[in-house]
Design a protein around this motif. Sequence first.
Motif, PDB file in Angstrom:
ATOM      1  N   HIS A  96      37.627  11.059  31.476  1.00  0.00           N
ATOM      2  CA  HIS A  96      37.118  11.006  30.114  1.00  0.00           C
ATOM      3  C   HIS A  96      35.356  10.617  31.249  1.00  0.00           C
ATOM      4  CE1 HIS A  96      40.847  12.823  28.108  1.00  0.00           C
ATOM      5  NE2 HIS A  96      41.214  11.796  29.060  1.00  0.00           N
ATOM      6  N   THR A  97      34.867  11.327  29.443  1.00  0.00           N
ATOM      7  CA  THR A  97      32.943  10.633  29.002  1.00  0.00           C
ATOM      8  C   THR A  97      33.750   9.897  28.039  1.00  0.00           C
ATOM      9  OG1 THR A  97      32.013  12.492  28.660  1.00  0.00           O
ATOM     10  CG2 THR A  97      32.159  11.882  30.703  1.00  0.00           C
ATOM     11  N   ALA A  98      32.536   8.920  27.558  1.00  0.00           N
ATOM     12  CA  ALA A  98      32.273   8.400  25.893  1.00  0.00           C
ATOM     13  C   ALA A  98      30.542   8.719  26.270  1.00  0.00           C
ATOM     14  CB  ALA A  98      31.851   7.211  25.978  1.00  0.00           C
ATOM     15  N   SER A 107      28.794   7.677  29.384  1.00  0.00           N
ATOM     16  CA  SER A 107      29.439   6.683  30.422  1.00  0.00           C
ATOM     17  C   SER A 107      29.378   7.836  31.735  1.00  0.00           C
ATOM     18  CB  SER A 107      30.528   6.649  29.812  1.00  0.00           C
ATOM     19  OG  SER A 107      31.446   7.685  29.923  1.00  0.00           O
ATOM     20  N   LEU A 108      29.264   7.305  33.197  1.00  0.00           N
ATOM     21  CA  LEU A 108      29.749   8.374  33.916  1.00  0.00           C
ATOM     22  C   LEU A 108      31.140   9.066  33.593  1.00  0.00           C
ATOM     23  CD1 LEU A 108      28.132   6.352  36.861  1.00  0.00           C
ATOM     24  CD2 LEU A 108      27.088   8.735  35.638  1.00  0.00           C
ATOM     25  N   SER A 109      31.274   9.763  34.688  1.00  0.00           N
ATOM     26  CA  SER A 109      32.763  10.181  34.634  1.00  0.00           C
ATOM     27  C   SER A 109      33.726   9.452  34.933  1.00  0.00           C
ATOM     28  CB  SER A 109      33.302  11.320  35.835  1.00  0.00           C
ATOM     29  OG  SER A 109      34.455  11.565  35.860  1.00  0.00           O
ATOM     30  N   LEU A 110      34.306   8.753  33.715  1.00  0.00           N
ATOM     31  CA  LEU A 110      35.571   7.292  33.905  1.00  0.00           C
ATOM     32  C   LEU A 110      36.984   8.112  34.759  1.00  0.00           C
ATOM     33  CD1 LEU A 110      35.123   5.738  30.597  1.00  0.00           C
ATOM     34  CD2 LEU A 110      33.631   5.248  32.707  1.00  0.00           C
ATOM     35  N   SER A 111      37.415   7.349  35.645  1.00  0.00           N
ATOM     36  CA  SER A 111      38.602   7.763  36.409  1.00  0.00           C
ATOM     37  C   SER A 111      39.601   6.295  35.310  1.00  0.00           C
ATOM     38  CB  SER A 111      38.320   7.582  37.473  1.00  0.00           C
ATOM     39  OG  SER A 111      37.572   7.791  38.209  1.00  0.00           O
ATOM     40  N   THR A 112      40.692   6.792  35.266  1.00  0.00           N
ATOM     41  CA  THR A 112      41.433   5.582  35.005  1.00  0.00           C
ATOM     42  C   THR A 112      41.447   4.183  34.876  1.00  0.00           C
ATOM     43  OG1 THR A 112      43.393   7.590  36.151  1.00  0.00           O
ATOM     44  CG2 THR A 112      44.138   5.489  34.820  1.00  0.00           C
ATOM     45  N   ASN A 113      41.643   3.582  34.485  1.00  0.00           N
ATOM     46  CA  ASN A 113      41.475   2.238  33.936  1.00  0.00           C
ATOM     47  C   ASN A 113      39.902   1.792  34.659  1.00  0.00           C
ATOM     48  OD1 ASN A 113      43.649   1.022  32.962  1.00  0.00           O
ATOM     49  ND2 ASN A 113      44.406   1.664  35.337  1.00  0.00           N
ATOM     50  N   GLU A 114      38.742   2.759  34.147  1.00  0.00           N
ATOM     51  CA  GLU A 114      37.174   2.199  34.895  1.00  0.00           C
ATOM     52  C   GLU A 114      36.756   2.227  32.723  1.00  0.00           C
ATOM     53  OE1 GLU A 114      35.500   3.468  38.753  1.00  0.00           O
ATOM     54  OE2 GLU A 114      35.754   5.956  37.044  1.00  0.00           O
ATOM     55  N   ASN A 115      35.637   1.833  32.807  1.00  0.00           N
ATOM     56  CA  ASN A 115      35.384   1.002  31.764  1.00  0.00           C
ATOM     57  C   ASN A 115      33.887   1.394  31.692  1.00  0.00           C
ATOM     58  OD1 ASN A 115      33.987  -1.076  32.186  1.00  0.00           O
ATOM     59  ND2 ASN A 115      36.261  -1.806  32.549  1.00  0.00           N
ATOM     60  N   TYR A 116      33.230   1.566  30.783  1.00  0.00           N
ATOM     61  CA  TYR A 116      31.754   1.725  30.321  1.00  0.00           C
ATOM     62  C   TYR A 116      31.830   1.188  29.292  1.00  0.00           C
ATOM     63  CZ  TYR A 116      27.408   4.287  28.012  1.00  0.00           C
ATOM     64  OH  TYR A 116      26.357   4.397  27.828  1.00  0.00           O
ATOM     65  N   ASN A 117      30.459  -0.174  29.212  1.00  0.00           N
ATOM     66  CA  ASN A 117      29.987  -0.864  28.358  1.00  0.00           C
ATOM     67  C   ASN A 117      28.662  -0.509  27.545  1.00  0.00           C
ATOM     68  OD1 ASN A 117      29.378  -3.174  26.665  1.00  0.00           O
ATOM     69  ND2 ASN A 117      31.145  -4.379  28.451  1.00  0.00           N
ATOM     70  N   ARG A 118      28.276  -0.498  26.121  1.00  0.00           N
ATOM     71  CA  ARG A 118      26.820  -0.871  25.772  1.00  0.00           C
ATOM     72  C   ARG A 118      27.001  -1.172  24.698  1.00  0.00           C
ATOM     73  NH1 ARG A 118      23.517   1.873  22.073  1.00  0.00           N
ATOM     74  NH2 ARG A 118      21.725   2.617  23.321  1.00  0.00           N
ATOM     75  N   VAL A 119      25.618  -1.952  24.503  1.00  0.00           N
ATOM     76  CA  VAL A 119      25.480  -2.969  23.570  1.00  0.00           C
ATOM     77  C   VAL A 119      24.672  -1.960  22.496  1.00  0.00           C
ATOM     78  CG1 VAL A 119      24.475  -4.935  23.036  1.00  0.00           C
ATOM     79  CG2 VAL A 119      24.842  -5.008  24.851  1.00  0.00           C
ATOM     80  N   PHE A 120      24.637  -2.164  21.095  1.00  0.00           N
ATOM     81  CA  PHE A 120      24.141  -1.809  20.073  1.00  0.00           C
ATOM     82  C   PHE A 120      23.200  -2.143  19.520  1.00  0.00           C
ATOM     83  CE2 PHE A 120      26.570   2.820  20.570  1.00  0.00           C
ATOM     84  CZ  PHE A 120      27.262   2.500  21.294  1.00  0.00           C
ATOM     85  N   ASN A 121      22.490  -2.165  19.529  1.00  0.00           N
ATOM     86  CA  ASN A 121      21.218  -2.774  18.597  1.00  0.00           C
ATOM     87  C   ASN A 121      20.459  -2.672  17.777  1.00  0.00           C
ATOM     88  OD1 ASN A 121      21.320  -5.658  19.800  1.00  0.00           O
ATOM     89  ND2 ASN A 121      20.612  -4.639  21.911  1.00  0.00           N
ATOM     90  N   THR A 122      20.826  -1.384  17.226  1.00  0.00           N
ATOM     91  CA  THR A 122      20.578  -0.637  16.152  1.00  0.00           C
ATOM     92  C   THR A 122      21.162  -0.180  15.227  1.00  0.00           C
ATOM     93  OG1 THR A 122      19.606   0.572  17.464  1.00  0.00           O
ATOM     94  CG2 THR A 122      18.784   1.383  16.008  1.00  0.00           C
ATOM     95  N   VAL A 123      20.619  -0.423  13.948  1.00  0.00           N
ATOM     96  CA  VAL A 123      22.195   0.191  12.372  1.00  0.00           C
ATOM     97  C   VAL A 123      21.395   1.633  12.475  1.00  0.00           C
ATOM     98  CG1 VAL A 123      22.011  -0.431  10.350  1.00  0.00           C
ATOM     99  CG2 VAL A 123      21.345  -2.885  11.798  1.00  0.00           C
TER     100      VAL A 123
END
Length: 144
Positions: A96-98, A107-123
């Motif tokens: 899947h992707t987010a 995100s890139l294509s996330l395989s099983t148990n892979e994760n994608y991290n992103r900081v949200f600095n904007t309201v």
Amino acid sequence: MNTKYIVILAVIALLAIGGFYFSINRNSAPQIPVEFNNNSTPVIPQNQNSVSVPTSPDVPKTTHAISIQNFAFSPTLITIKKGDSIVWINKDSVAHTATSDTGEFGSLSLSTNENYNRVFNTVGTFKYHCTPHPFMKGTIIVTE
Ligand SMILES: [Cu+2]
């Protein structure tokens, strides 16, 4: 005459004993280490004029997990604070992707148990989806 010599000997003996004790006391005096500060000039920190101010307030940032499972984001809607981050974790056997609906992140294509991290600095409200499965949708609301 004899008593004079005895007195003199006694005095000498007393002096000798006194000197002996004196030397013992000097030697057995507790050795207290005394640190002398030879650096008589105070150490002035450099950059005295510039006061370091933390660039960001010391507010603890939270990382919120969104799991991707059974072709759905969970939770589908999440409200976080500005500066918090989201980590998406794919728990499916399918990739899947987010991906932001507006292209702000993805995100890139996330395989099983892979994760994608992103900081949200904007309201704001950030909608996203899964690129291979556009019916998978999620929303992130970022508040002050
Ligand atoms: Cu998907």
